[in-house]
Design an enzyme around this catalytic site. Structure first.
Site, PDB file in Angstrom:
ATOM      1  N   ASP A   1       0.656  -1.133   0.236  1.00  0.00           N
ATOM      2  CA  ASP A   1       0.156  -0.114  -0.172  1.00  0.00           C
ATOM      3  C   ASP A   1       1.004   1.096  -0.106  1.00  0.00           C
ATOM      4  O   ASP A   1       2.044   1.151   0.443  1.00  0.00           O
ATOM      5  CB  ASP A   1      -0.855   0.133   1.147  1.00  0.00           C
ATOM      6  CG  ASP A   1      -2.153   0.770   1.109  1.00  0.00           C
ATOM      7  OD1 ASP A   1      -3.286   0.333   0.807  1.00  0.00           O
ATOM      8  OD2 ASP A   1      -2.013   2.076   0.966  1.00  0.00           O
ATOM      9  N   ASP A  25       6.978   3.372  -1.667  1.00  0.00           N
ATOM     10  CA  ASP A  25       7.193   4.803  -1.302  1.00  0.00           C
ATOM     11  C   ASP A  25       8.098   5.161  -2.577  1.00  0.00           C
ATOM     12  O   ASP A  25       8.575   6.267  -2.478  1.00  0.00           O
ATOM     13  CB  ASP A  25       8.147   4.732   0.049  1.00  0.00           C
ATOM     14  CG  ASP A  25       9.257   3.926   0.015  1.00  0.00           C
ATOM     15  OD1 ASP A  25       9.558   2.972  -1.062  1.00  0.00           O
ATOM     16  OD2 ASP A  25      10.333   3.744   0.847  1.00  0.00           O
ATOM     17  N   ASP A  33      -7.091  -3.850  -5.814  1.00  0.00           N
ATOM     18  CA  ASP A  33      -8.592  -3.279  -5.069  1.00  0.00           C
ATOM     19  C   ASP A  33      -8.434  -1.748  -4.828  1.00  0.00           C
ATOM     20  O   ASP A  33      -7.962  -1.407  -4.219  1.00  0.00           O
ATOM     21  CB  ASP A  33      -8.469  -4.109  -3.896  1.00  0.00           C
ATOM     22  CG  ASP A  33     -10.047  -3.835  -3.273  1.00  0.00           C
ATOM     23  OD1 ASP A  33     -10.854  -3.833  -3.909  1.00  0.00           O
ATOM     24  OD2 ASP A  33      -9.942  -3.704  -1.652  1.00  0.00           O
ATOM     25  N   CYS A  56     -15.155  -0.930  -4.841  1.00  0.00           N
ATOM     26  CA  CYS A  56     -16.098  -0.822  -4.149  1.00  0.00           C
ATOM     27  C   CYS A  56     -17.353   0.097  -4.731  1.00  0.00           C
ATOM     28  O   CYS A  56     -17.722   0.990  -4.124  1.00  0.00           O
ATOM     29  CB  CYS A  56     -16.170  -0.791  -2.702  1.00  0.00           C
ATOM     30  SG  CYS A  56     -15.286   0.590  -2.199  1.00  0.00           S
TER      31      CYS A  56
HETATM   32  C1  LIG Z   1     -10.243   0.246  -1.579  1.00  0.00           C
HETATM   33  S1  LIG Z   1      -8.943   0.614  -0.512  1.00  0.00           S
HETATM   34  C2  LIG Z   1      -8.213  -1.262  -0.161  1.00  0.00           C
HETATM   35  C3  LIG Z   1      -9.154  -1.772   0.698  1.00  0.00           C
HETATM   36  C4  LIG Z   1      -8.368  -3.355   1.215  1.00  0.00           C
HETATM   37  N1  LIG Z   1      -7.905  -3.974  -0.006  1.00  0.00           N
HETATM   38  C5  LIG Z   1      -9.357  -3.850   1.789  1.00  0.00           C
HETATM   39  O1  LIG Z   1      -9.950  -5.129   1.447  1.00  0.00           O
HETATM   40  O2  LIG Z   1      -9.501  -3.793   3.084  1.00  0.00           O
HETATM   41  C6  LIG Z   1      -7.601   1.152  -1.726  1.00  0.00           C
HETATM   42  C7  LIG Z   1      -6.291   1.234  -1.027  1.00  0.00           C
HETATM   43  O3  LIG Z   1      -5.497   1.817  -1.910  1.00  0.00           O
HETATM   44  C8  LIG Z   1      -4.462   2.553  -1.512  1.00  0.00           C
HETATM   45  N2  LIG Z   1      -3.631   3.318  -2.550  1.00  0.00           N
HETATM   46  C9  LIG Z   1      -4.322   4.610  -2.823  1.00  0.00           C
HETATM   47  N3  LIG Z   1      -3.393   4.824  -4.113  1.00  0.00           N
HETATM   48  C10 LIG Z   1      -2.302   3.904  -4.088  1.00  0.00           C
HETATM   49  C11 LIG Z   1      -1.345   3.682  -4.966  1.00  0.00           C
HETATM   50  N4  LIG Z   1      -0.874   4.439  -5.928  1.00  0.00           N
HETATM   51  N5  LIG Z   1      -0.507   2.432  -4.477  1.00  0.00           N
HETATM   52  C12 LIG Z   1      -1.024   1.629  -3.793  1.00  0.00           C
HETATM   53  N6  LIG Z   1      -1.908   1.659  -2.860  1.00  0.00           N
HETATM   54  C13 LIG Z   1      -2.727   2.976  -3.135  1.00  0.00           C
HETATM   55  C14 LIG Z   1      -5.272   3.145  -0.204  1.00  0.00           C
HETATM   56  O4  LIG Z   1      -4.383   3.673   0.732  1.00  0.00           O
HETATM   57  C15 LIG Z   1      -6.291   2.058   0.062  1.00  0.00           C
HETATM   58  O5  LIG Z   1      -5.578   1.229   1.244  1.00  0.00           O
END
Ligand SMILES: C[S@@+](CC[C@H](N)C(=O)[O-])C[C@H]1O[C@@H](n2cnc3c(N)ncnc32)[C@H](O)[C@@H]1O
Length: 437
Positions: free
Chosen positions: A259, A286, A304, A357
């Site tokens: 993430d 990062d 996701d 979602c």
């Molecule tokens: C829909 S949520 C994920 C929920 C998680 N998969 C669950 O089942 O609980 C999307 C996630 O993508 C992360 N996110 C946003 N931009 C991102 C990026 N460029 N690379 C990786 N993660 C990212 C957010 O911090 C967030 O935690």
């Protein structure tokens, strides 16, 4: 509830909860936690307050209208008037002497309440911006989904099969007098129908279940994982789906949970410990290099992605009162970038699942269509939208397979042959025309 009227203590409490949520932008669940840590109420009293506040926020446009404001953003500035409107809605005597309420007319409020019943967006607590977007994106289907999104969400848990079987958990729930129903369409989902605080139970502390919507529980199995595979969950957040993947893999193989927010991965590590999921590694994204280093490394990749959350508004209804349409357009660019770059971590022959979602095609099918046009190394195997009108929350998932090197070579040579025959075809047609003449 006809003769019930709220005490001045409860009115002050509701005012304070609404003030913190409206003016300090604190998410509603955190506002409840802050208040109910300090103020101890009987469980029924606490549920009554939560039900009233939830309804008020869910249908903020409706209560604002009864209170004399056509725009919910104006209603938000007059909390005591919203509380008077809440009394009118419940046919309770309107409290006297509340600050800012001298000009609140009970008679007018009752007339406006009758008018509001005829206006679907007020009745269903649907903001104008969302109604416009919903109609544009979903056409005739939107009305049904709009109504579904106004309903109270059901509560689902997922049996953690790393620790217990479904039968064992059902026995424990029954022994604790927690009522549940088995979900026919989902292997590990149970619908909880008691009002119990599940997080306080020993079963939860022991990691025997996770709270997770039934629709969300369809996503991890869609990735077709097996014990022993190398799986990347690239937008893992606090790990709802990662933990499900770990259970489906029976704790065998490797899951790399990533993430761009490290604090979410910290929460994931704690949850994984409780769930007994020991095959999870976390990696903070990062820099773009973290993704590049994993090029073609994974048997399975789950993306996701961050999204509008339009599928989960039954639950997250306090997020809908600011016009999010511009944010959603920005999000679609982020989603396109994530699938474009992160898909490359899938090995040839491996499987990629993109999920949201959201129920808006602009974040779902349209993203997949564009991706497949630009990435002919992937083919679509299946895609599915779970709609809020089906009972739970709304989700989208698309499964794609990356061609093996042989398949890609065969596809390239087919394409070459096709373009050669296309180049030759006009000459043949011309010849035919000439001979006909
Ligand atoms: C829909 S949520 C994920 C929920 C998680 N998969 C669950 O089942 O609980 C999307 C996630 O993508 C992360 N996110 C946003 N931009 C991102 C990026 N460029 N690379 C990786 N993660 C990212 C957010 O911090 C967030 O935690």
């Amino acid at each position: 509830m006809a003769s019930y009227s709220l005490s001045s203590f409860k009115i002050r409490l509701i005012n304070s909860i609404l003030f913190e949520n409206f003016n300090k932008d604190v998410p509603l669940d955190r506002v409840y936690a802050n208040h109910f840590r300090k103020i101890k109420l009987e469980p029924q009293e606490q549920s009554l307050i939560i039900d009233l506040v939830n309804d008020l926020i869910k249908r903020l446009n409706y209560y604002s209208f009864i209170a004399g404001y056509n725009k919910p953003k104006d209603g938000r500035r007059h909390i005591n008037k919203l509380i008077c409107a809440l009394h009118v809605e419940n046919k309770w005597p309107v409290p006297k002497g509340l600050s800012d309420c001298d000009d609140f007319s009970e008679k007018q409020a009752k007339i406006r309440k009758e008018q509001a019943k005829e206006i679907p967006n007020l009745k269903y607590g649907c903001p104008e911006w969302l109604d416009l977007l919903g109609k544009k994106e979903l056409g005739d289907r939107w009305e049904k989904e709009k109504i579904a999104l106004s309903r109270k969400p059901d509560r689902y848990i997922r049996v953690n099969t790393l620790k217990v079987t479904k039968e064992q958990l059902c026995q424990m729930l029954s022994a604790a007098r927690i009522k549940y129903e088995v979900c026919e369409n989902s292997e590990d989902a149970l619908r909880i129908t008691s009002n119990t605080d599940l997080f306080k139970t020993q079963m939860f502390k022991d990691g025997f279940f996770e709270q997770q919507d039934a629709g969300s529980q369809e996503i991890s199995p869609f990735l077709q994982v097996k014990p022993g595979l190398r799986v990347i969950d690239a937008c893992a957040g606090a790990g709802g789906k990662t933990l499900h993947l770990a259970a489906l893999m029976k704790g065998k193989g490797v899951i790399i949970a990533m993430d761009d927010k490290d604090w979410k991965l910290q929460a994931l590590r704690e949850r994984a410990k409780r769930a007994g999921a020991f095959n999870i590694e976390t990696r903070h994204i990062d820099s773009p290099k973290v993704i590049k280093k994993l090029k073609a490394q994974a048997d399975r990749v789950l993306l996701d992605v961050p999204c509008s959350g339009t599928g989960v508004l039954k639950r997250n209804f306090d997020t809908k009162w600011s016009d999010n349409s511009n944010d959603i357009r920005e999000l679609t660019a982020i989603q396109a970038d994530i699938i474009d770059r992160y898909s490359q971590m899938t090995r040839p022959g491996g499987i990629l699942v993109y999920s949201t979602c959201s129920i808006l095609p602009m974040e779902n099918q349209n993203q997949i269509e564009t991706f497949l046009k630009n990435h002919t190394e992937f083919v679509l195997e299946d895609q599915k939208t779970v709609y809020p009108s089906e009972g739970g929350d709304g989700f989208f998932m698309a499964r794609m397979r990356r061609l093996t090197e042989e398949e890609a070579a065969a596809r390239d040579s087919d394409a070459e042959n096709e373009s050669q025959s296309a180049a030759e075809a006009p000459a043949e047609e011309n010849t035919a025309e000439t001979s006909d003449e």
